[in-house]
Scaffold this motif. Structure first.
Motif, short mmCIF file in Angstrom:
data_model
loop_
_atom_site.label_atom_id
_atom_site.label_comp_id
_atom_site.label_asym_id
_atom_site.label_seq_id
_atom_site.Cartn_x
_atom_site.Cartn_y
_atom_site.Cartn_z
N ASN A 252 -22.54 10.24 -12.07
CA ASN A 252 -22.81 11.53 -12.40
C ASN A 252 -22.01 12.26 -13.63
O ASN A 252 -22.33 13.63 -13.67
CB ASN A 252 -22.84 12.43 -11.43
N GLU A 253 -21.20 11.61 -14.53
CA GLU A 253 -20.77 12.20 -15.47
C GLU A 253 -21.41 12.04 -16.86
O GLU A 253 -22.29 11.03 -17.01
CB GLU A 253 -19.24 11.55 -15.80
N VAL A 254 -21.21 12.59 -17.78
CA VAL A 254 -21.82 12.54 -19.09
C VAL A 254 -20.57 12.64 -20.16
O VAL A 254 -19.72 13.05 -20.31
CB VAL A 254 -22.80 13.69 -19.52
N TYR A 255 -21.06 11.59 -21.27
CA TYR A 255 -20.04 11.35 -22.17
C TYR A 255 -20.63 11.49 -23.60
O TYR A 255 -21.84 10.88 -23.77
CB TYR A 255 -19.33 9.90 -22.07
N CYS A 256 -19.90 11.85 -24.55
CA CYS A 256 -20.37 11.77 -26.18
C CYS A 256 -19.59 10.57 -26.61
O CYS A 256 -18.41 10.31 -26.42
CB CYS A 256 -19.88 13.02 -26.75
N CYS A 352 -23.52 8.93 -29.82
CA CYS A 352 -24.61 8.76 -28.85
C CYS A 352 -24.25 9.55 -27.68
O CYS A 352 -23.01 9.91 -27.46
CB CYS A 352 -25.25 7.58 -28.42
N THR A 353 -25.10 9.91 -26.76
CA THR A 353 -24.88 10.73 -25.42
C THR A 353 -25.13 9.56 -24.45
O THR A 353 -26.13 8.99 -24.31
CB THR A 353 -25.61 12.05 -25.27
N VAL A 354 -24.28 9.54 -23.55
CA VAL A 354 -24.58 8.67 -22.18
C VAL A 354 -24.45 9.37 -20.98
O VAL A 354 -23.61 10.06 -20.85
CB VAL A 354 -23.68 7.30 -22.19
N LEU A 355 -25.37 9.00 -19.84
CA LEU A 355 -25.33 9.66 -18.64
C LEU A 355 -24.84 8.56 -17.69
O LEU A 355 -25.47 7.39 -17.85
CB LEU A 355 -26.75 10.12 -18.38
N LEU A 356 -23.94 8.61 -16.93
CA LEU A 356 -23.52 7.70 -15.87
C LEU A 356 -24.54 7.86 -14.32
O LEU A 356 -23.98 8.68 -13.74
CB LEU A 356 -22.32 7.91 -15.47
N MET A 357 -25.84 7.65 -14.52
CA MET A 357 -26.68 7.48 -13.47
C MET A 357 -26.33 6.66 -12.34
O MET A 357 -25.51 5.76 -12.40
CB MET A 357 -28.10 7.09 -14.08
N GLY A 359 -27.88 4.32 -11.05
CA GLY A 359 -28.45 3.03 -11.22
C GLY A 359 -27.75 2.46 -12.45
O GLY A 359 -27.99 1.17 -12.88
N GLY A 360 -26.67 3.10 -13.20
CA GLY A 360 -26.15 2.42 -14.38
C GLY A 360 -26.04 3.63 -15.31
O GLY A 360 -26.46 4.63 -15.27
N THR A 361 -25.62 3.25 -16.70
CA THR A 361 -25.08 3.97 -17.53
C THR A 361 -26.52 4.10 -18.45
O THR A 361 -27.13 2.84 -18.67
CB THR A 361 -24.16 3.52 -18.71
N ARG A 362 -27.00 5.38 -19.01
CA ARG A 362 -28.05 5.23 -19.81
C ARG A 362 -27.81 6.01 -21.01
O ARG A 362 -27.29 6.99 -21.08
CB ARG A 362 -28.89 6.19 -18.93
N ARG A 363 -27.96 5.43 -22.06
CA ARG A 363 -27.85 5.90 -23.29
C ARG A 363 -29.06 6.80 -23.87
O ARG A 363 -30.15 6.15 -24.01
CB ARG A 363 -27.33 4.80 -24.47
N VAL A 364 -28.86 8.03 -24.00
CA VAL A 364 -30.20 8.82 -24.23
C VAL A 364 -30.44 9.38 -25.68
O VAL A 364 -31.52 10.00 -26.01
CB VAL A 364 -30.13 10.02 -23.15
N THR A 365 -29.29 9.56 -26.72
CA THR A 365 -29.38 9.58 -28.09
C THR A 365 -28.79 8.24 -28.64
O THR A 365 -28.33 7.55 -28.38
CB THR A 365 -28.74 10.77 -28.21
N GLY A 366 -29.15 8.62 -30.13
CA GLY A 366 -28.64 7.72 -31.09
C GLY A 366 -30.03 6.76 -31.50
O GLY A 366 -30.89 6.57 -30.80
N LEU A 367 -29.92 6.50 -32.71
CA LEU A 367 -31.03 5.53 -33.33
C LEU A 367 -30.63 4.26 -33.84
O LEU A 367 -29.13 4.20 -33.63
CB LEU A 367 -31.59 6.46 -34.62
N GLY A 368 -31.57 3.34 -33.91
CA GLY A 368 -31.02 1.92 -34.29
C GLY A 368 -30.32 2.03 -35.74
O GLY A 368 -30.32 2.73 -36.39
N LEU A 369 -29.65 0.80 -35.85
CA LEU A 369 -28.78 0.70 -37.30
C LEU A 369 -29.95 0.32 -38.31
O LEU A 369 -30.91 -0.46 -37.92
CB LEU A 369 -28.16 -0.48 -37.21
N PRO A 370 -29.93 1.05 -39.29
CA PRO A 370 -30.89 0.89 -40.53
C PRO A 370 -30.64 -0.70 -40.89
O PRO A 370 -29.59 -1.16 -41.01
CB PRO A 370 -30.46 2.00 -41.77
N GLU A 371 -32.12 -1.34 -41.24
CA GLU A 371 -31.83 -2.58 -41.50
C GLU A 371 -31.34 -3.14 -42.65
O GLU A 371 -30.92 -4.34 -42.79
CB GLU A 371 -33.44 -3.11 -41.70
#
Length: 414
Positions: A252-256, A352-357, A359-371
């Motif tokens: 239930n914690e949140v991290y940057c 990115c921002t991650v939520l420690l749900m 059911g596991g860690t969920r990454r909710v922000t951040g985009l993919g690496l440009p090709e």
């Protein structure tokens, strides 16, 4: 290996449903302020959606000739407009607070982070093809914060960027992969030392260095720099770098997850650019003497009581510039200086921002690496397997989302 929660596991509600949930929560005597509350999760997800949308909207505008201040205004306008559309009903007679959680910053080339100039001091010249631009921004809904950072290479309009050197691709691939590795390692039961160790392996594999004075933080309700910290690399105490106390992550914690890397020494230095980003220290008081200081502190208290802001956002720029020193000298405001690496060094910044749900860690922000950020460097086996699992899961998620979209489109056509 952390279990990453699928984006489709928690669906985003409609605007009407958001307002209904807000009203229902107001009727409860006690409201949970962490991820054990579905209402809190929803607010994090909505803030994350807007944060990602701001990045996605801004990136196509980052082309040769574009001016930094114009780009910043595009990002901040998008965030403000998106927030204006949701959570507009009052709760217990009070509006739901929402806004920028971190001002849009565009740090170019050797600048690492926190560059968001005043209108009177913004560069007149536009970006140049080959410039490396780090975008950093965030927003909050009711004090639940989502932040993100992303690095791109400037191109001429309509063309694929040409990297200023092969090391640029390497450091960007390293930093982005490090962000994914760190996000997966931040799970309930693990420690911050385990994250730092994993990042050391990434740096070694790619031949780059983490920026020593960048820290990852826990985020809490209305708190962007929470008590638990994660060092990107082991501190060099002999050079005055502070140790980070060992901590254990909890459900239930949140991290940057904040990753900054360079092809140089990995030391951020304050340059000649004016610091414009500050945050109010809410537990500090002092009887200010200067009229300009009183003006600035009132503007901050009224508009940015807990979140970082830029002096550019204060109506009277002249008063803000005059009053900021006294406020900082007496610890009423904390500064976020513009950090720089040496000239000619390539710098990458991903966040990115991650939520420690449950059911596991969920990454909710951040985009993919440009090709176009490619490298011939290879990760160590353990981290490589971790990334493969993450990408397989993300590919399944993408296909699932596409199938859902097609099904919805087909049903609408009947």
């Amino acid at each position: 290996m952390s279990a990453m929660v699928d984006d489709d596991d928690i669906s985003l509600p409609s605007d009407d449903e958001l307002e209904e949930e807000t009203t229902e929560v107001a009727e409860e005597e006690e409201v949970a302020r962490d991820l054990s509350s579905t209402e809190v999760v929803t607010k994090y997800l909505e803030a994350s959606r807007i944060t990602n949308l701001a990045l996605e909207t801004l990136i196509p505008h980052i082309v040769a000739g574009a001016k930094i201040l114009d780009l910043i205004k595009i990002g901040e306008a998008l965030i403000t407009k998106s927030l204006d559309k949701i959570y507009n009903k009052k709760v217990n007679g009070k509006p739901v607070l929402k806004g920028m959680a971190f001002p849009v910053c565009l740090s170019v080339n050797e600048k690492i982070c926190n560059y968001t100039p005043l209108a009177s001091e913004a560069p007149e010249d536009g970006l140049v093809a080959g410039d490396m631009v780090k975008i950093d921004l965030g927003c909050h809904i009711d004090g639940y914060i989502a932040v993100a950072a992303h690095t791109v290479c400037v191109s001429s309009q309509g063309t694929t960027p040409e990297l200023p050197g092969p090391s640029a691709g390497t450091v960007c691939a390293a930093a982005h992969n490090a962000m994914l590795v760190a996000a997966a390692t931040i799970k309930a039961g693990n420690t911050n030392a385990q994250v730092t160790t994993a990042l050391d392996k990434v740096c070694e594999a790619y031949g780059v260095k983490c920026i020593s004075n960048v820290r990852m933080h826990q985020m809490k309700h209305f708190v962007i720099d929470g008590p638990k910290e994660i060092a990107l690399r082991a501190p060099n105490v002999d050079e005055g770098e502070e140790r980070v106390e060992t901590c254990t992550f909890e459900e239930n914690e949140v991290y940057c997850v904040d990753i900054a890397m360079s092809t140089g020494e990995g030391k951020g230095r304050e340059g000649t650019d004016r610091t414009t980003v500050y945050k109010r220290n809410v537990d500090q008081t002092y009887k200010l003497r200067m009229k300009a200081s009183h003006y600035l502190l009132k503007a901050v208290t009224d508009n940015f009581p807990t979140m970082p802001f830029s002096l550019r956002m204060v109506s009277d720029e002249r008063q803000a510039k005059m009053g900021v020193k006294e406020c900082v000298d007496h610890n009423l405001l904390s500064a976020y200086p513009v950090f720089n690496e040496r000239d000619g060094v390539f710098v990458a910044h991903y966040k990115c921002t991650v939520l420690l749900m449950p059911g596991g860690t969920r990454r909710v922000t951040g985009l993919g690496l440009p090709e176009y950020f490619t490298t011939d460097k290879v990760l160590d086996e353990e981290n490589r397997k971790m990334l493969e699992e993450i990408r397989e899961k993300e590919e399944k998620k993408r296909k699932k989302a596409e199938a859902k979209k097609k099904k919805k489109k087909k049903a609408a056509g009947k």
